[in-house]
Design an enzyme around this catalytic site. Structure first.
Site, PDB file in Angstrom:
ATOM      1  N   ASN A 152       0.808  -1.223   0.000  1.00 38.22           N
ATOM      2  CA  ASN A 152       0.000   0.000   0.000  1.00 38.22           C
ATOM      3  C   ASN A 152       0.841   1.272   0.000  1.00 38.22           C
ATOM      4  O   ASN A 152       0.359   2.336  -0.362  1.00 38.22           O
ATOM      5  CB  ASN A 152      -0.958   0.010   1.187  1.00 38.22           C
ATOM      6  CG  ASN A 152      -0.304  -0.334   2.495  1.00 38.22           C
ATOM      7  OD1 ASN A 152       0.299  -1.390   2.639  1.00 38.22           O
ATOM      8  ND2 ASN A 152      -0.384   0.555   3.456  1.00 38.22           N
ATOM      9  N   GLN A 180      -4.872  -3.552  -2.296  1.00 34.99           N
ATOM     10  CA  GLN A 180      -4.370  -2.537  -3.222  1.00 34.99           C
ATOM     11  C   GLN A 180      -4.294  -3.043  -4.659  1.00 34.99           C
ATOM     12  O   GLN A 180      -4.246  -2.251  -5.588  1.00 34.99           O
ATOM     13  CB  GLN A 180      -2.993  -2.026  -2.769  1.00 34.99           C
ATOM     14  CG  GLN A 180      -3.009  -1.341  -1.424  1.00 34.99           C
ATOM     15  CD  GLN A 180      -3.699   0.029  -1.443  1.00 34.99           C
ATOM     16  OE1 GLN A 180      -3.873   0.639  -2.498  1.00 34.99           O
ATOM     17  NE2 GLN A 180      -4.102   0.511  -0.278  1.00 34.99           N
ATOM     18  N   HIS A 202     -13.696   0.382  -0.577  1.00 36.50           N
ATOM     19  CA  HIS A 202     -13.422   1.812  -0.732  1.00 36.50           C
ATOM     20  C   HIS A 202     -12.123   2.139  -1.450  1.00 36.50           C
ATOM     21  O   HIS A 202     -11.818   3.312  -1.689  1.00 36.50           O
ATOM     22  CB  HIS A 202     -13.498   2.526   0.622  1.00 36.50           C
ATOM     23  CG  HIS A 202     -12.401   2.225   1.586  1.00 36.50           C
ATOM     24  ND1 HIS A 202     -11.420   3.140   1.863  1.00 36.50           N
ATOM     25  CD2 HIS A 202     -12.138   1.145   2.352  1.00 36.50           C
ATOM     26  CE1 HIS A 202     -10.602   2.608   2.779  1.00 36.50           C
ATOM     27  NE2 HIS A 202     -11.017   1.410   3.073  1.00 36.50           N
ATOM     28  N   THR A 238     -26.831  -8.559  10.519  1.00 36.20           N
ATOM     29  CA  THR A 238     -27.658  -8.182   9.367  1.00 36.20           C
ATOM     30  C   THR A 238     -26.769  -7.614   8.266  1.00 36.20           C
ATOM     31  O   THR A 238     -25.915  -6.767   8.524  1.00 36.20           O
ATOM     32  CB  THR A 238     -28.720  -7.143   9.792  1.00 36.20           C
ATOM     33  OG1 THR A 238     -29.505  -7.742  10.822  1.00 36.20           O
ATOM     34  CG2 THR A 238     -29.617  -6.744   8.631  1.00 36.20           C
ATOM     35  N   CYS A 326      -3.249   5.351   7.915  1.00 35.12           N
ATOM     36  CA  CYS A 326      -3.484   4.898   9.284  1.00 35.12           C
ATOM     37  C   CYS A 326      -2.329   5.299  10.190  1.00 35.12           C
ATOM     38  O   CYS A 326      -2.504   5.438  11.388  1.00 35.12           O
ATOM     39  CB  CYS A 326      -3.635   3.392   9.327  1.00 35.12           C
ATOM     40  SG  CYS A 326      -4.352   2.707   7.848  1.00 35.12           S
TER      41      CYS A 326
HETATM   42  N1  PLP Z   1      -4.836  -3.812   3.863  1.00 38.28           N
HETATM   43  C1  PLP Z   1      -4.268  -2.895   3.069  1.00 38.28           C
HETATM   44  C2  PLP Z   1      -3.106  -3.278   2.211  1.00 38.28           C
HETATM   45  C3  PLP Z   1      -4.757  -1.582   3.041  1.00 38.28           C
HETATM   46  O1  PLP Z   1      -4.171  -0.665   2.260  1.00 38.28           O
HETATM   47  C4  PLP Z   1      -5.864  -1.250   3.874  1.00 38.28           C
HETATM   48  C5  PLP Z   1      -6.370   0.136   3.931  1.00 38.28           C
HETATM   49  O2  PLP Z   1      -5.646   1.081   4.181  1.00 38.28           O
HETATM   50  C6  PLP Z   1      -6.432  -2.258   4.673  1.00 38.28           C
HETATM   51  C7  PLP Z   1      -5.886  -3.518   4.642  1.00 38.28           C
HETATM   52  C8  PLP Z   1      -7.603  -1.975   5.570  1.00 38.28           C
HETATM   53  O3  PLP Z   1      -8.793  -1.925   4.816  1.00 38.28           O
HETATM   54  P1  PLP Z   1     -10.171  -1.416   5.443  1.00 38.28           P
HETATM   55  O4  PLP Z   1     -10.079   0.066   5.465  1.00 38.28           O
HETATM   56  O5  PLP Z   1     -11.221  -1.913   4.514  1.00 38.28           O
HETATM   57  O6  PLP Z   1     -10.315  -2.029   6.779  1.00 38.28           O
END
Ligand code: PLP
Length: 393
Positions: A152, A180, A202, A238, A326
């Site tokens: 990512n 990704q 998303h 649900t 994050c």
């Molecule tokens: N794994 C990777 C490689 C990501 O880039 C992300 C999002 O930043 C996630 C997991 C987490 O995804 P989600 O936002 O759907 O929990």
């Protein structure tokens, strides 16, 4: 109007208008609970089945192998903790990499505190694992290999097919976080011998809060969230019907437009990579030069702070990222950039620019216009740069 350019599509993407349009009826007239028997409920059930088929088609899986979740974080947690639990009689050893997303890394760390042993494979300067390291790490007690499809932060695509061959020969479950890669490059679970795969809506112009876990038939994976009988008794709660419908639509659009999108991403990426190289001295492209996602550009700029760069770019209307979304807010350099061997001070000065379907050549040119000036302004404030210039005279 002030120009706004969004270059953070690896963090999240805007919802495609057709996705939104497909979702709306499931908030309004088709609001029924899919578990009920009356007609407005059954419409929902059919919509879920259709979306499951769309997701299965994208990765060449069977419809029965797709389970909807709240996103990739849940899918990663379920896959890893689930295998740890179901296969604990076989062993307690898990293999992953140093450059995974925190959804995988922190799950593995949690398991380590609970009696499991985890090997974190190192990566080379491009972020690629070495297949011999993987082979050497496998032991009698290895129950799971979890390696991300594509990174990512730096976009490096791992040798997934080769990993799948190794795990299949050894009879070890192979999970990949393909968040990704999905919608950017073709992903075929059968061709790559993938047993489990996580994805999320998303990142491919679908809605937030919806994702899926693919679980190959025959893999023993118990329910992770307990309650009702939804998702064939494996994931209670649900169903998020509008989200599921939106994910299905996003996946369908991604599949239909993949070739055209890839062409556009590659053209914009080339323009951006070459433009920065030409206009900004003392920079380094992070990630693999060839085996990288078509929409990823990640550069380190010497003598500057990524956070300051982000703020100044934002003032010019450009949204980028200096690590993964994050972890921004933390002062530690990204574990991925440290993992590829960058010294702290260089890792700190990095900028991730991830392209999306709405970006244009004008967006790239605008960044190429404002970036060199901002980098120079920041360098002019840096004592390290001053020393460097004095020494090189
Ligand atoms: N794994 C990777 C490689 C990501 O880039 C992300 C999002 O930043 C996630 C997991 C987490 O995804 P989600 O936002 O759907 O929990």
């Amino acid at each position: 109007m002030e120009k706004r350019v969004y270059f953070d599509n690896a963090a999240t993407t805007p919802t495609h208008p057709e996705v939104l349009e497909a979702m709306i009826p499931y908030f309004t007239q088709n609001f029924g609970n899919p578990s009920s028997v009356y007609e407005i409920a059954q419409v929902n059930k059919n919509a879920i089945d259709e979306a499951r088929g769309q997701v299965a088609k994208l990765i060449n899986a069977d419809t029965s192998e797709i389970f909807f979740t709240s996103g990739a974080t849940e899918a990663d947690n379920w896959a890893i903790k689930g295998i740890a639990e179901s296969y604990k009689n076989k062993g307690n050893h898990i293999i992953t990499t140093m450059v995974e997303h925190h959804a995988v890394l922190h799950t593995c760390q949690y398991l380590e505190k609970n009696g499991y042993e985890v090997t974190y494979l190192p990566v080379d300067e491009y972020g690629m694992i070495n297949l011999d390291d993987l082979k050497n790490a496998i032991k009698e007690t290895t129950i799971l290999v979890t390696v991300m499809f594509a990174n990512n932060e730096i976009g490096t695509i791992q040798p997934i097919k080769e990993i799948g061959q190794i795990t299949r020969e050894k009879g070890i479950v192979f999970h990949t976080d393909a968040v990704q890669a999905i919608g950017q490059i073709p992903v075929d679970v059968q061709d790559c011998n993938i047993d489990m795969l996580s994805l999320t809506g998303h990142k491919l112009n679908g809605p937030k809060g919806i994702g899926a876990l693919y679980v190959k038939k025959g893999i023993r994976l118990k329910a992770y969230i307990h309650g009702g009988a939804q998702e064939r008794r494996r994931r209670a709660g649900t169903e998020n019907v509008p989200g599921i419908v939106g994910l299905g639509k996003a996946v369908e659009i991604a599949l239909n437009n993949m070739e055209e999108k890839t062409k556009k991403m590659l053209m914009l990426r080339k323009r951006l990579i070459e433009g920065i190289k030409e206009k900004v001295p003392y920079c380094k492209l992070n990630g693999h030069p060839i085996d990288r996602l078509p929409n990823n550009v990640n550069y380190s700029f010497r003598f500057i702070e990524g956070e300051s760069l982000l703020i100044m770019l934002d003032m010019k209307g450009v949204s980028g990222s200096s690590g993964s979304a994050c972890t921004s807010g933390s002062l530690d350099p990204s574990h991925v950039l440290l993992g590829i061997g960058l010294p702290h001070e260089i890792a700190h000065g990095s900028l991730r620019m991830t392209l999306g379907i709405d970006n244009t050549e004008e967006d790239v040119d605008y960044l190429l216009e404002v970036l060199p000036e901002i980098v120079q302004r920041l360098r002019d404030m840096s004592p390290l740069y001053e020393d460097f210039i004095k020494e090189s005279k």
